[in-house]
Design a protein around this motif. Structure first.
Motif: not given
Length: 156
Positions: A149-156
């Protein structure tokens, strides 16, 4: 790095997720009135491009619910966060996603409603999205799930 705020509720899976983040974070006390007051006070002090608010939802397992609407009685406010890109990123990380238009009837929806109302009334450019995650006991691999989930936010 974009100006991002992550919020979660004390003593929930959302607190554990948010505490792992490298962004500005707020752990809210699980108080219908105080939660909104604290977040709105933060918005008075600091501009955020994005707010990702997390809550926990019972009876879901290894899935994220993306909440698209906050409700107050018969009134509703849809988020203007462009979440389609986020959905694709969650799916790429192999996280099951459900699009929801019901953030609940308690703390989560109350916070969502009050903050979206505030953002709209002040014509802020801040984009807010509320996401429900499972209780920790309903996540097969908690650390890996949170990291994704945090990786998704980082790459958003």
């Amino acid at each position: 790095m974009r100006n991002i705020l992550l919020t979660g509720f004390r003593r929930t899976s959302s607190e554990f997720l948010v505490k792992k983040a490298d962004y500005q974070t707020m752990i809210l006390p699980n108080d219908k009135v105080l939660d909104s007051q604290l977040l709105l006070a933060e918005l008075e002090l600091q501009h955020y491009e994005y707010i990702f608010s997390f809550g926990q939802k019972p009876n879901i397992k290894d899935k994220v619910y993306v909440e698209t609407v906050a409700r107050n009685g018969k009134n509703s406010i849809p988020t203007d966060f462009d979440y389609n890109k986020l959905l694709a990123a969650l799916k790429t990380e192999k996280i099951a996603v459900h699009i929801s238009n019901n953030a609940g009837t308690s703390f989560c929806n109350e916070l969502y409603w009050n903050v979206l109302s505030y953002i709209r009334s002040r014509q802020l450019k801040t984009k807010m999205l509320f996401l429900h995650i499972p209780f920790c006991k309903n996540i097969t691999a908690v650390e890996a799930f949170f990291d994704k989930i945090l990786r998704v936010i980082e790459n958003y």
